[in-house]
Design a protein around this motif. Structure first.
Motif, PDB file in Angstrom:
ATOM      1  N   SER B  55      57.455 -17.824   5.763  1.00 34.70           N
ATOM      2  CA  SER B  55      58.808 -17.331   6.032  1.00 34.70           C
ATOM      3  C   SER B  55      59.795 -18.509   6.084  1.00 34.70           C
ATOM      4  N   LEU B  56      59.370 -19.606   6.694  1.00 28.14           N
ATOM      5  CA  LEU B  56      60.186 -20.821   6.747  1.00 28.14           C
ATOM      6  C   LEU B  56      60.453 -21.361   5.331  1.00 28.14           C
ATOM      7  N   LYS B  57      59.406 -21.359   4.518  1.00 30.48           N
ATOM      8  CA  LYS B  57      59.580 -21.785   3.118  1.00 30.48           C
ATOM      9  C   LYS B  57      60.613 -20.916   2.407  1.00 30.48           C
ATOM     10  N   GLY B  58      60.570 -19.618   2.693  1.00 30.25           N
ATOM     11  CA  GLY B  58      61.536 -18.698   2.094  1.00 30.25           C
ATOM     12  C   GLY B  58      62.958 -19.049   2.489  1.00 30.25           C
ATOM     13  N   HIS B  59      63.169 -19.334   3.770  1.00 34.98           N
ATOM     14  CA  HIS B  59      64.509 -19.718   4.223  1.00 34.98           C
ATOM     15  C   HIS B  59      64.976 -20.992   3.522  1.00 34.98           C
ATOM     16  N   LEU B  60      64.087 -21.981   3.438  1.00 33.67           N
ATOM     17  CA  LEU B  60      64.455 -23.258   2.804  1.00 33.67           C
ATOM     18  C   LEU B  60      64.750 -23.060   1.307  1.00 33.67           C
ATOM     19  N   ALA B  61      63.964 -22.177   0.659  1.00 33.43           N
ATOM     20  CA  ALA B  61      64.193 -21.886  -0.764  1.00 33.43           C
ATOM     21  C   ALA B  61      65.560 -21.237  -0.959  1.00 33.43           C
ATOM     22  N   ASN B  62      65.939 -20.360  -0.025  1.00 30.41           N
ATOM     23  CA  ASN B  62      67.265 -19.733  -0.128  1.00 30.41           C
ATOM     24  C   ASN B  62      68.384 -20.760  -0.002  1.00 30.41           C
ATOM     25  N   ILE B  63      68.231 -21.684   0.944  1.00 30.72           N
ATOM     26  CA  ILE B  63      69.246 -22.732   1.129  1.00 30.72           C
ATOM     27  C   ILE B  63      69.361 -23.568  -0.136  1.00 30.72           C
ATOM     28  N   SER B  64      68.211 -23.937  -0.684  1.00 31.90           N
ATOM     29  CA  SER B  64      68.168 -24.805  -1.848  1.00 31.90           C
ATOM     30  C   SER B  64      68.587 -24.083  -3.131  1.00 31.90           C
ATOM     31  N   GLY B  65      68.297 -22.792  -3.175  1.00 31.28           N
ATOM     32  CA  GLY B  65      68.549 -22.040  -4.404  1.00 31.28           C
ATOM     33  C   GLY B  65      67.495 -22.271  -5.472  1.00 31.28           C
ATOM     34  N   GLN B  66      66.390 -22.905  -5.103  1.00 33.95           N
ATOM     35  CA  GLN B  66      65.357 -23.273  -6.074  1.00 33.95           C
ATOM     36  C   GLN B  66      64.030 -22.589  -5.736  1.00 33.95           C
ATOM     37  N   PRO B  67      63.472 -21.827  -6.682  1.00 36.43           N
ATOM     38  CA  PRO B  67      62.218 -21.105  -6.392  1.00 36.43           C
ATOM     39  C   PRO B  67      61.040 -22.038  -6.074  1.00 36.43           C
ATOM     40  N   TYR B  68      61.054 -23.262  -6.631  1.00 36.95           N
ATOM     41  CA  TYR B  68      59.911 -24.166  -6.409  1.00 36.95           C
ATOM     42  C   TYR B  68      59.868 -24.735  -5.001  1.00 36.95           C
ATOM     43  N   VAL B  69      60.894 -24.437  -4.204  1.00 41.02           N
ATOM     44  CA  VAL B  69      60.828 -24.816  -2.783  1.00 41.02           C
ATOM     45  C   VAL B  69      59.849 -23.886  -2.051  1.00 41.02           C
ATOM     46  N   LYS B  70      59.710 -22.677  -2.567  1.00 48.37           N
ATOM     47  CA  LYS B  70      58.764 -21.715  -2.005  1.00 48.37           C
ATOM     48  C   LYS B  70      57.425 -21.788  -2.746  1.00 48.37           C
ATOM     49  N   ASP B  71      57.486 -21.871  -4.062  1.00 48.80           N
ATOM     50  CA  ASP B  71      56.285 -21.754  -4.896  1.00 48.80           C
ATOM     51  C   ASP B  71      55.788 -23.139  -5.302  1.00 48.80           C
ATOM     52  N   ASN B  72      54.860 -23.667  -4.530  1.00 52.32           N
ATOM     53  CA  ASN B  72      54.328 -25.022  -4.799  1.00 52.32           C
ATOM     54  C   ASN B  72      52.990 -25.172  -4.089  1.00 52.32           C
ATOM     55  N   GLY B  73      52.376 -26.320  -4.252  1.00 45.85           N
ATOM     56  CA  GLY B  73      51.098 -26.583  -3.585  1.00 45.85           C
ATOM     57  C   GLY B  73      51.263 -27.069  -2.156  1.00 45.85           C
ATOM     58  N   HIS B  74      52.391 -27.701  -1.889  1.00 46.21           N
ATOM     59  CA  HIS B  74      52.743 -28.109  -0.532  1.00 46.21           C
ATOM     60  C   HIS B  74      54.198 -28.553  -0.509  1.00 46.21           C
ATOM     61  N   LEU B  75      54.835 -28.350   0.627  1.00 49.14           N
ATOM     62  CA  LEU B  75      56.238 -28.747   0.774  1.00 49.14           C
ATOM     63  C   LEU B  75      56.374 -29.658   1.988  1.00 49.14           C
ATOM     64  N   MET B  76      57.061 -30.772   1.791  1.00 48.87           N
ATOM     65  CA  MET B  76      57.354 -31.671   2.912  1.00 48.87           C
ATOM     66  C   MET B  76      58.860 -31.858   3.004  1.00 48.87           C
ATOM     67  N   VAL B  77      59.358 -32.044   4.214  1.00 43.81           N
ATOM     68  CA  VAL B  77      60.763 -32.429   4.393  1.00 43.81           C
ATOM     69  C   VAL B  77      60.785 -33.805   5.043  1.00 43.81           C
ATOM     70  N   PHE B  78      61.437 -34.738   4.370  1.00 41.71           N
ATOM     71  CA  PHE B  78      61.557 -36.107   4.898  1.00 41.71           C
ATOM     72  C   PHE B  78      62.822 -36.208   5.743  1.00 41.71           C
ATOM     73  N   CYS B  79      62.650 -36.699   6.963  1.00 40.25           N
ATOM     74  CA  CYS B  79      63.763 -36.789   7.905  1.00 40.25           C
ATOM     75  C   CYS B  79      63.971 -38.239   8.342  1.00 40.25           C
ATOM     76  N   ALA B  80      65.226 -38.661   8.384  1.00 38.53           N
ATOM     77  CA  ALA B  80      65.582 -39.923   9.038  1.00 38.53           C
ATOM     78  C   ALA B  80      65.367 -39.708  10.532  1.00 38.53           C
TER      79      ALA B  80
END
Lengths: 246, 246
Positions: B55-80
């Protein structure tokens, strides 16, 4: 384990180099590798200044306070560069483009693009048997570095990269434990026990390394570092260069 | 040519992945590799959030507008991340440390540290036969990403990294010519002829690539991009998070 994983896990910063200079071909390979890195919206918002002038190297070494800024196989300075794209502006859109370039968002983009390129350069250099050291201490006097390199508006120096044949073989420095850096789905602050464990790891490293042994912990180092404000001139300098303005 | 040079020169961003997920071991190797990157004054000023919650991936994909934010082998977010070091402050030095952490200098350090780590992660992933794509478009709504990941003060999301098994094989995208990026001893602005040559190179690439052909140049792309101001909320957001303040 493949060669890339091996090279990356074998990384240590090298601060003492032999006198051997890099060849033009090596420099070309390293810079071209830097350019292959990902870039935000294809902007490629960085420039690399290769420093061969010995007097210039001397000035930069003085600013940095580090002898390896002068004594190395090659020195590069990585710069955030939004001047190149602003050069493209026609009269009609000049104002709009300048306004975009001056945002904090684009400042971040130019720093990220530069660092991705620099890390490609570093890894490729290491894969060729060379050693590298990043030189953040050029920001000890960022305005002076800027003037020495004749950087126009929308370009600032970020850090140097000293490259060369290693004349020392330091131990690998420990990193924070995996669980202090990697979070699952949401941010998890570090607990006291984790800090303590890492402090013990690090103290053991400092007491037992082959050179420059001492008693120290991460907590003490960080408190020492952040207890004095450093480089307060960076912020007004960056705004003077018309970056990070809004 | 060694394996590292080959991998780096073979890079292309992958935006379509198979359904196969990364194993825990793969994730561990990639994150550990990220951690081996150089870091300014040993601060290691970043955190990596691994996203597995669908569900979190779905929210991030909506923000990004990119389907590959949801559909991938793994997603990481890099933070300062400058929260970790500020956690170390004792009562006596709390104010001093907070003031240091909030400078533009330290903001730059945290972005550079994060990007160096991310590029190590990317190269190691590619060396394992995986593909990657950086996701700057998470900054389309940086505040919402921040809230979803529950980031404390002094931590901000910079970009995502989608990783997975490639389900497409795009052509390599051209880069700026060497001489437009690499300068000798001092900065040299690009001349019109150089821009024109690269525009021709790029137009040829766009007209002839196997998918999504079009007529376009770098000049036109950059003018389109920078003619509209994007993400003006980033600057006040960053300051609200108590970074880049002075």
């Amino acid at each position: 384990m493949n060669q890339i994983i091996e090279t990356i896990f074998n990384h240590r910063s090298i601060r003492k180099f032999t006198e051997q200079k890099l060849t033009q071909e090596q420099i070309k390979t390293i810079v071209s590798a830097a350019q292959q890195a990902s870039t935000s919206s294809y902007v490629m918002a960085y420039s690399i200044i290769g420093i061969t002038d010995e007097s210039l190297k001397g000035h930069l070494a003085n600013i940095s306070g580090q002898p390896y800024v002068k004594d190395n196989g090659h020195l590069m300075v990585f710069c955030a560069d939004l001047h190149r794209v602003s050069q493209l502006a026609t009269i009609e859109v000049k104002e709009k483009i300048t306004e975009s370039v001056e945002t904090t968002e684009q400042f971040m983009v130019s720093i990220i693009d530069s660092a991705l390129a620099a890390q490609n350069a570093s890894i490729v250099a290491e894969s060729m048997g060379l050693g590298i050291c990043y030189i953040g201490s050029l920001r000890n006097n960022i305005k002076r570095v800027n003037d020495l390199l004749e950087l126009p508006n929308h370009v600032i120096p970020l850090f140097g990269l000293a490259i060369g044949y290693p004349a020392e073989h330091p131990e690998r420095k420990p990193r924070l434990p995996f669980n202090m850096v990697y979070h699952k789905n949401k941010y998890q602050p570090v607990n006291k026990k984790q800090f303590k464990e890492f402090d013990e790891t690090l103290d053991h490293y400092y007491q037992n390394r082959s050179d420059n042994t001492r008693a120290d912990t991460w907590t003490e180092q960080m408190i020492r570092k952040y207890s004095r404000q450093e480089r307060l001139d960076v912020s007004p300098f960056v705004k003077d260069k018309k970056l990070n303005k809004r």
